[in-house]
Design an enzyme around this catalytic site. Structure first.
Site, mmCIF file in Angstrom:
data_model
loop_
_atom_site.group_PDB
_atom_site.id
_atom_site.type_symbol
_atom_site.label_atom_id
_atom_site.label_comp_id
_atom_site.label_asym_id
_atom_site.label_seq_id
_atom_site.Cartn_x
_atom_site.Cartn_y
_atom_site.Cartn_z
ATOM 1 N N GLU A 72 1.028 -6.404 23.243
ATOM 2 C CA GLU A 72 1.747 -5.151 23.450
ATOM 3 C C GLU A 72 1.317 -4.512 24.763
ATOM 4 O O GLU A 72 0.117 -4.374 25.011
ATOM 5 C CB GLU A 72 1.494 -4.198 22.275
ATOM 6 C CG GLU A 72 2.028 -4.737 20.954
ATOM 7 C CD GLU A 72 1.888 -3.765 19.782
ATOM 8 O OE1 GLU A 72 1.256 -2.709 19.964
ATOM 9 O OE2 GLU A 72 2.414 -4.062 18.707
ATOM 10 N N GLY A 116 0.835 -1.192 0.000
ATOM 11 C CA GLY A 116 0.000 0.000 0.000
ATOM 12 C C GLY A 116 0.870 1.241 0.000
ATOM 13 O O GLY A 116 1.981 1.253 -0.526
ATOM 14 N N ARG A 155 0.726 -5.259 11.876
ATOM 15 C CA ARG A 155 0.118 -5.549 13.174
ATOM 16 C C ARG A 155 0.567 -6.937 13.623
ATOM 17 O O ARG A 155 0.729 -7.846 12.814
ATOM 18 C CB ARG A 155 -1.412 -5.494 13.119
ATOM 19 C CG ARG A 155 -1.992 -4.092 13.046
ATOM 20 C CD ARG A 155 -1.736 -3.293 14.312
ATOM 21 N NE ARG A 155 -2.338 -1.970 14.278
ATOM 22 C CZ ARG A 155 -1.738 -0.879 13.853
ATOM 23 N NH1 ARG A 155 -0.505 -0.955 13.370
ATOM 24 N NH2 ARG A 155 -2.366 0.293 13.881
ATOM 25 N N HIS A 207 7.016 -0.901 18.842
ATOM 26 C CA HIS A 207 5.929 -0.390 18.005
ATOM 27 C C HIS A 207 5.970 1.137 17.922
ATOM 28 O O HIS A 207 5.041 1.821 18.339
ATOM 29 C CB HIS A 207 4.564 -0.849 18.556
ATOM 30 C CG HIS A 207 3.444 -0.635 17.575
ATOM 31 N ND1 HIS A 207 2.203 -1.216 17.743
ATOM 32 C CD2 HIS A 207 3.353 0.090 16.430
ATOM 33 C CE1 HIS A 207 1.401 -0.858 16.745
ATOM 34 N NE2 HIS A 207 2.092 -0.053 15.944
ATOM 35 N N ARG A 234 -3.633 -7.255 -3.693
ATOM 36 C CA ARG A 234 -4.870 -7.732 -4.314
ATOM 37 C C ARG A 234 -5.058 -7.190 -5.718
ATOM 38 O O ARG A 234 -5.492 -7.896 -6.624
ATOM 39 C CB ARG A 234 -6.064 -7.353 -3.426
ATOM 40 C CG ARG A 234 -6.215 -8.245 -2.202
ATOM 41 C CD ARG A 234 -7.397 -7.837 -1.349
ATOM 42 N NE ARG A 234 -7.189 -6.532 -0.736
ATOM 43 C CZ ARG A 234 -8.010 -5.996 0.159
ATOM 44 N NH1 ARG A 234 -9.089 -6.653 0.540
ATOM 45 N NH2 ARG A 234 -7.759 -4.817 0.686
#
Length: 351
Positions: A297, A185, A268, A316, A207
């Site tokens: 997390e 993306g 994630r 993160h 996709r």
């Protein structure tokens, strides 16, 4: 007529701005930014006249028609949408890509369009380069070796001489290596751009294949996932956090990778089967991993991954401090004011 701000999608970042403008005293805001402490003073000053307390009408999705400003990150704004909102003055996207926006229709109707390059996404792409370099240069282990005074080379007889690589690390670099991006993306394209500048080859899956000009801009090649996993020296998982992708990177995924390849996850933690990843690491099925996101997390102290030298695990923070979002929101507030008075917003795009 009151300013009418319509937030089209419920992306977490879009939602934060919507909540701040609706009620800056909402306790959810502090919870979102925690453990950071933020100061909204500058943003609220920039947003004067755009807040619920100023009389602005703020809605989400299809809450109302005749919006003054449409704000979104993901989705499409076509001619039919503009027809439903005849007083629309600004289409504001969080992100610099223009796909999904009918720029020609906007130009015909005199609607300004701004696509804001997100600093947090740029930081995330930078972070991907950092992780790949840390893995291939064995940065953590090398740093510890110097701090601990370890050496496998005999001391030099000549005082002050140079002793290259005295710990005998077998390190390499990124030049000439292949980066495979699974789900490319916006962040994936930013990462590909940086990696291409380092002399890496880029392959990707998603996709829907990207436009030829997008591929050409970063030197990327669209391939099957099988080809990507079997041929890439670095595999970066960059899928969206959707239920259907839970556990996507599992035992079959890692079994298909090269044994000298490294795995990166900046999407994630739930997208990775950590049991399968741990097994792949301890059996040397893959060479190493960098995990900016985690299944739990904060990650529990001294868990099984902390015992593996071939793993890099930041807490993160690839996108930088959360408070950085306030700078983006301030730009959006100023863009709203500019478009409403007929002036050009920052990061304006044209057909």
């Amino acid at each position: 007529m009151a300013v009418r701000l319509l937030f089209l999608d419920d992306d977490p970042v879009v939602r934060v701005l919507r909540v701040i403008l609706s009620s800056d005293q909402d306790p959810w805001i502090a919870d979102y930014f925690a453990p950071e402490h933020i100061d909204l003073t500058t943003l609220l000053k920039a947003a004067k006249g755009l807040r619920g307390c100023d009389g602005a009408v703020i809605g989400a999705g299809s809450a109302f028609a005749d919006a003054s400003v449409a704000i979104f990150r993901r989705g499409e704004i076509d001619r039919a949408f503009m027809t439903r909102h005849p007083r629309l003055k600004l289409i504001q996207r969080l992100g610099e890509r223009t796909d999904g926006i009918d720029l020609a229709a906007a130009a015909e109707r005199g609607i300004r369009v701004s696509c804001l390059p997100r600093r947090t996404l740029l930081y995330t792409a930078e972070h991907g380069m950092l992780l790949m370099l840390a893995l291939t240069k064995r940065l953590l282990a090398a740093d510890r070796t110097v701090r601990d005074g370890q050496s496998v080379s005999p001391p030099s007889a000549q005082a002050g001489s140079v002793v290259y690589n005295w710990a005998a690390f077998n390190v390499a670099g990124l030049y000439g290596k292949t980066l495979g991006i699974v789900g490319m993306g916006e962040v994936g394209f930013l990462l590909a751009k940086l990696a291409h500048a380092f002399g890496m080859s880029i392959v990707y899956t998603k996709r829907r294949r990207a436009a030829p000009e997008q591929e050409a801009a970063v030197g990327a090649r669209f391939v099957s996932e099988t080809e990507l996993l079997s041929g890439s020296h670095f595999v970066s998982l960059m899928l969206p956090n959707l239920p259907e992708y839970a556990g996507y990177a599992g035992s079959q995924f890692f079994a298909a990778m090269r044994p000298d390849a490294y795995f990166l996850n900046m999407s994630r933690g739930v997208l990775v089967d950590e049991d399968a990843l741990h097994q792949a690491l301890v059996t040397s099925r893959i060479a190493g991993a960098a995990l900016d996101v985690h299944a739990i997390e904060p990650r529990p102290a001294m868990d099984r991954f902390s015992k593996l030298e071939k793993v890099v695990m930041p807490p993160h923070f690839a996108g930088g401090a959360k408070s950085g979002l306030l700078d983006e929101f301030e730009v959006i507030a100023n863009n709203c004011h500019a478009a409403l008075r007929g002036a050009a917003p920052r990061y304006e795009v044209h057909a």
